[in-house]
Design a protein around this motif. Structure first.
Motif, PDB file in Angstrom:
ATOM      1  N   ASP A 230      57.257  50.069  66.020  1.00  0.00           N
ATOM      2  CA  ASP A 230      57.145  49.121  64.845  1.00  0.00           C
ATOM      3  C   ASP A 230      55.547  49.300  64.463  1.00  0.00           C
ATOM      4  OD1 ASP A 230      58.019  47.548  62.940  1.00  0.00           O
ATOM      5  OD2 ASP A 230      57.648  45.581  64.079  1.00  0.00           O
TER       6      ASP A 230
ATOM      7  N   GLU B 102      52.890  49.260  66.106  1.00  0.00           N
ATOM      8  CA  GLU B 102      52.186  48.896  66.899  1.00  0.00           C
ATOM      9  C   GLU B 102      52.203  49.416  68.425  1.00  0.00           C
ATOM     10  OE1 GLU B 102      51.487  44.244  66.810  1.00  0.00           O
ATOM     11  OE2 GLU B 102      53.382  44.603  65.517  1.00  0.00           O
TER      12      GLU B 102
ATOM     13  N   MET C 103      64.767  53.552  59.548  1.00  0.00           N
ATOM     14  CA  MET C 103      65.827  53.430  60.338  1.00  0.00           C
ATOM     15  C   MET C 103      66.955  52.919  59.562  1.00  0.00           C
ATOM     16  SD  MET C 103      66.611  50.109  62.824  1.00  0.00           S
ATOM     17  CE  MET C 103      65.218  50.165  64.137  1.00  0.00           C
TER      18      MET C 103
ATOM     19  N   MET D 112      69.103  45.334  66.239  1.00  0.00           N
ATOM     20  CA  MET D 112      68.973  44.792  64.902  1.00  0.00           C
ATOM     21  C   MET D 112      70.472  44.671  64.539  1.00  0.00           C
ATOM     22  SD  MET D 112      65.383  46.368  63.585  1.00  0.00           S
ATOM     23  CE  MET D 112      65.558  45.084  61.870  1.00  0.00           C
TER      24      MET D 112
ATOM     25  N   TYR E  76      63.366  46.593  53.272  1.00  0.00           N
ATOM     26  CA  TYR E  76      64.887  46.797  53.579  1.00  0.00           C
ATOM     27  C   TYR E  76      65.520  47.076  52.518  1.00  0.00           C
ATOM     28  CZ  TYR E  76      63.587  43.981  58.056  1.00  0.00           C
ATOM     29  OH  TYR E  76      63.574  43.873  59.389  1.00  0.00           O
TER      30      TYR E  76
ATOM     31  N   LYS F 232      51.841  44.217  58.071  1.00  0.00           N
ATOM     32  CA  LYS F 232      53.001  45.078  58.078  1.00  0.00           C
ATOM     33  C   LYS F 232      53.635  44.547  56.977  1.00  0.00           C
ATOM     34  CE  LYS F 232      54.066  45.054  62.931  1.00  0.00           C
ATOM     35  NZ  LYS F 232      55.168  44.759  63.781  1.00  0.00           N
TER      36      LYS F 232
ATOM     37  N   PHE G 147      71.817  47.504  56.745  1.00  0.00           N
ATOM     38  CA  PHE G 147      70.496  47.633  56.246  1.00  0.00           C
ATOM     39  C   PHE G 147      70.006  48.890  56.501  1.00  0.00           C
ATOM     40  CE2 PHE G 147      69.682  45.350  60.121  1.00  0.00           C
ATOM     41  CZ  PHE G 147      68.570  46.233  60.792  1.00  0.00           C
TER      42      PHE G 147
ATOM     43  N   LEU H  39      71.050  52.258  58.954  1.00  0.00           N
ATOM     44  CA  LEU H  39      72.440  51.907  59.723  1.00  0.00           C
ATOM     45  C   LEU H  39      73.603  51.821  58.544  1.00  0.00           C
ATOM     46  CD1 LEU H  39      70.777  48.518  61.424  1.00  0.00           C
ATOM     47  CD2 LEU H  39      72.038  50.605  62.493  1.00  0.00           C
TER      48      LEU H  39
ATOM     49  N   PRO I  82      59.143  50.443  57.924  1.00  0.00           N
ATOM     50  CA  PRO I  82      57.832  49.678  57.989  1.00  0.00           C
ATOM     51  C   PRO I  82      56.728  50.382  57.592  1.00  0.00           C
ATOM     52  CG  PRO I  82      58.990  50.675  59.982  1.00  0.00           C
ATOM     53  CD  PRO I  82      59.746  51.490  58.955  1.00  0.00           C
TER      54      PRO I  82
ATOM     55  N   GLU J 297      60.670  40.071  66.005  1.00  0.00           N
ATOM     56  CA  GLU J 297      60.061  41.057  67.049  1.00  0.00           C
ATOM     57  C   GLU J 297      61.056  41.114  68.371  1.00  0.00           C
ATOM     58  OE1 GLU J 297      56.131  40.942  67.280  1.00  0.00           O
ATOM     59  OE2 GLU J 297      55.998  41.728  65.420  1.00  0.00           O
TER      60      GLU J 297
ATOM     61  N   ARG K  97      63.988  35.059  53.814  1.00  0.00           N
ATOM     62  CA  ARG K  97      62.551  35.124  54.264  1.00  0.00           C
ATOM     63  C   ARG K  97      62.049  36.234  53.378  1.00  0.00           C
ATOM     64  NH1 ARG K  97      65.537  34.474  58.449  1.00  0.00           N
ATOM     65  NH2 ARG K  97      65.076  36.751  58.914  1.00  0.00           N
TER      66      ARG K  97
ATOM     67  N   ASN L 248      66.282  35.975  64.649  1.00  0.00           N
ATOM     68  CA  ASN L 248      66.979  36.402  63.558  1.00  0.00           C
ATOM     69  C   ASN L 248      67.055  37.966  63.629  1.00  0.00           C
ATOM     70  OD1 ASN L 248      67.282  34.176  61.847  1.00  0.00           O
ATOM     71  ND2 ASN L 248      65.179  34.442  61.826  1.00  0.00           N
ATOM     72  N   PHE L 249      67.852  38.782  63.087  1.00  0.00           N
ATOM     73  CA  PHE L 249      67.871  40.370  63.028  1.00  0.00           C
ATOM     74  C   PHE L 249      66.617  41.008  63.084  1.00  0.00           C
ATOM     75  CE2 PHE L 249      67.973  40.084  58.524  1.00  0.00           C
ATOM     76  CZ  PHE L 249      67.514  41.583  58.262  1.00  0.00           C
ATOM     77  N   ASP L 250      65.724  40.459  62.330  1.00  0.00           N
ATOM     78  CA  ASP L 250      64.442  41.017  61.785  1.00  0.00           C
ATOM     79  C   ASP L 250      63.278  40.165  62.843  1.00  0.00           C
ATOM     80  OD1 ASP L 250      64.711  38.850  60.452  1.00  0.00           O
ATOM     81  OD2 ASP L 250      63.823  39.706  58.781  1.00  0.00           O
TER      82      ASP L 250
ATOM     83  N   ALA M  63      66.032  49.316  69.560  1.00  0.00           N
ATOM     84  CA  ALA M  63      65.798  48.428  68.481  1.00  0.00           C
ATOM     85  C   ALA M  63      66.987  48.448  67.338  1.00  0.00           C
ATOM     86  CB  ALA M  63      64.443  48.977  67.574  1.00  0.00           C
TER      87      ALA M  63
ATOM     88  N   LEU N 202      46.280  43.222  61.151  1.00  0.00           N
ATOM     89  CA  LEU N 202      47.216  44.158  60.877  1.00  0.00           C
ATOM     90  C   LEU N 202      48.370  43.453  59.986  1.00  0.00           C
ATOM     91  CD1 LEU N 202      48.905  46.630  61.481  1.00  0.00           C
ATOM     92  CD2 LEU N 202      50.075  45.416  63.343  1.00  0.00           C
TER      93      LEU N 202
END
Lengths: 215, 413
Positions: free
Chosen positions: B67, B69, A45, B103, A77, A73, A57, A47, A61, B11, A95, B7-9, B99, A71
């Motif tokens: 994403d 899943e 993705m 985001m 970024y 993941k 960003f 942007l 994934p 789910e 984070r 947050n922007f990230d 999405a 799972l």
């Protein structure tokens, strides 16, 4: 700190490509998208604005299932490198479980590199991470260009730094995967401590890395 | 659409991801693609879109992933597989673009929020520094006012001191110049007195043994009277010369301008000396009544205090429209010396009274007064750690009282 979702049996890891504008962060992600073959791979993705500069960003994934049925993941970024987008850089960096600093090998870019690195150091502490313990790999990109710093010049300059140093060219793919693997090697021990990858999920470091890279 | 959470990230739910698309139009499009009715259900089995009731019998079912899943299933009773996968691709594209929008929007909000917070922090800091600056500025004004007052007072004292110095120098000069002639006049007068005495002895001899012609001439010239009057005249001249000498001495004492040093004095002595200096001004205007009490020694700048006492005394003298009285009383009470100077003059009008200590305020004609006398007097008294009070009744007189602490070791100078 990786997100640990007991209910859905899911671990989400955030990795960030940081560095000055135009150093090749997005190209790194594009390359990885083409090179890596994990069980699960999403679309990139992006942007970006009209002239190909990252606005917010890019996101790639990756994922796989552990023998224990969890799972895992990985979300890769990039940050916008331009100085004005500092607030965005901070938001993306928050984070993060690991960082790749993508530097520009061109001789003219020394100041930009060091300013961006200083900015990384400042923002890491601003978002509440510890620069001393944060997994970090430094990549010198654009080795395919003329007028670049030599390998010995770079190694001399970064001799005192504790982080792995990788020379790369996102254009032909050299060093891109190596950079990523170096980062995974730095991230794994911390992750293992947090969520017991080895004991509970049966993933030692080689297994973990090959699952992510898909070799 | 709710962009407030996370947050922007973080789910995104299926509802969020599809919130930008009109469900009716999407249903119509999907129905057209599939050629059959359909149901879009979440992983928990709740209906998101399409036919409300579950289909009976055989159902084609394809997962929608987002994403990495599975996020939902699309169900259709009899759709062809390629049509079903086309519907899945379309929906996944829509989810991806949803999405992307979410985001970006959330990131935008995060960035704006953090920029805003940074601005607010800056604003707070600015306000704090402005407040500090305001306090400083206010304080500065106070400080400047204080300084101006100090400078004003110093200037007044300087002016007065200069005046006093020049007057004093003049007086000292005059006194010094008069001192010599008065000295030899006085000594010559004494000598002349002894000469007259010798002449008187001679006169006795002449009268007893002299010729008749000489005696006649003596009488014609009335030399007996001359001799007698000569002695009296010299006597008077001697006392005159003595008086001049005393005035000169007082003048010298009073105008002691070189003595800007502290001394320990008895204030009564200063008063007496000041009264002598002012005596000529008081002549015919007022009688002085001194009631000087027993005073302890006072450490002070006598030159300055003399000036204050003289100012008050001359003011009292000038307040007399008809001959009256000036009463000077000194006393000590509670470790404070008080000096009261009361006149029976014309008094000070009530509207003038509050202004009499203002610098350059005067009720006298131009050239008659500087309007500094009382101002400087008060400055001097305050500098000695004391204070000055005034009472006045129009037509009855004015009373000034000076209070000076006896132990004023720490008053500012």
């Amino acid at each position: 700190m990786a997100e640990f979702d007991e209910t859905n049996k899911k671990i989400t890891i955030k990795l960030v490509y940081y560095g000055p504008a135009m150093s090749g962060k997005t190209s790194n992600l594009m390359r990885l998208h083409d090179m890596l073959a994990p069980d699960l791979k999403g679309e990139i993705m992006t942007l970006e604005t009209q002239n190909d500069r990252t606005l917010f960003f890019d996101l790639l994934p990756l994922g796989f299932r552990t023998p224990s049925g969890w799972l895992i993941k990985l979300k890769l970024y990039t940050v916008p490198g331009q100085v004005v987008h500092d607030a965005t850089r901070k938001a993306v960096l928050s984070r993060a479980d690991g960082v790749v600093f993508v530097a520009d090998s061109q001789q003219s870019q020394g100041v930009n590199n060091s300013e961006a690195f200083q900015n990384l150091e400042e923002n890491v502490s601003r978002v509440g991470l510890d620069f001393e313990t944060l997994p970090l790999v430094v990549q010198f990109n654009k080795r395919d260009l003329p007028n670049i710093l030599t390998e010995s010049e770079i190694k001399t300059r970064w001799a005192a730094a504790p982080w792995p140093l990788v020379l790369a060219s996102a254009l032909d793919g050299t060093g891109i995967k190596e950079t990523f693997i170096q980062l995974l090697q730095a991230v794994y021990p911390i992750l293992n401590q947090q969520v017991a990858l080895d004991d509970v999920h049966g993933m030692d470091m080689p297994a973990f890395i090959s699952a992510v890279v898909g070799d | 659409m709710d962009l407030r959470s996370g947050n922007f990230d973080s789910e995104l739910s299926l509802h969020e991801l599809l919130s930008g698309v009109s469900p009716e139009r999407l249903t119509a499009i999907l129905t057209l693609i599939l050629g059959t009715p359909f149901r879009l259900v979440s992983t928990q089995g709740e209906l998101v879109m399409g036919i409300a009731l579950p289909f009976e019998g055989d159902v084609s079912r394809a997962p929608l992933s987002h994403d990495l899943e599975t996020i939902a299933y699309i169900e259709s009773p009899s759709a062809e597989p390629d049509k079903l996968s086309a519907a899945v691709i379309l929906l996944e594209l829509l989810l991806q673009s949803g999405a992307r929008y979410f985001m970006a929007a959330k990131m935008h909000i995060e960035v704006v929020q953090s920029d805003y917070e940074a601005l607010q922090r800056k604003h707070t800091l600015l306000q704090e520094s402005e407040a500090r600056y305001k306090i400083l500025a206010a304080h500065l004004e106070e400080r400047v006012e204080e300084q101006v007052k100090t400078i004003d007072a110093a200037q007044r004292q300087l002016y007065q001191a200069e005046k006093m110095a020049s007057v004093g120098q003049l007086a000292a000069g005059v006194a010094h110049e008069i001192n010599n002639p008065i000295g030899f006049i006085r000594s010559n007068l004494s000598t002349a007195q002894s000469y007259v005495q010798k002449l008187a002895t001679m006169a006795g001899m002449m009268q007893s043994q002299g010729s008749a012609q000489l005696n006649a001439a003596w009488r014609d010239a009335d030399l007996d009277f001359v001799l007698e009057d000569f002695a009296a005249l010299l006597e008077e001249s001697v006392s005159g010369a003595d008086r001049v000498a005393r005035i000169v001495a007082d003048l010298k004492g009073f105008s002691n301008v070189d003595h800007a040093e502290e001394e320990i004095v008895n204030l009564n002595d200063n008063l007496r000396s000041v009264c002598n200096v002012a005596a000529s001004q008081l002549q015919g205007r007022a009688d002085l009544e001194l009631e000087l009490g027993e005073l302890p020694p006072l450490r002070c700048l006598p030159g300055q205090l003399n000036q204050v006492l003289l100012n008050l005394l001359l003011n009292a003298a000038q307040a007399m429209t008809t001959p009256g009285k000036i009463r000077i009383r000194t006393a000590v009470d509670n470790a404070q010396i008080s000096v009261t100077i009361a006149d029976t003059g014309k008094g000070i009008p009530a509207e003038v009274l509050p202004r009499i200590f203002e610098p350059f305020y005067t009720t006298r004609d131009v050239g008659q007064g500087t309007g500094l006398g009382l101002t400087v007097s008060r400055d001097v008294i305050v500098a000695h750690g004391g204070h000055i009070e005034v009472e006045s009744q129009l037509g009855a007189g004015t009373t000034f009282t000076i209070y000076l602490p006896v132990a004023n070791a720490d008053h500012p100078r």
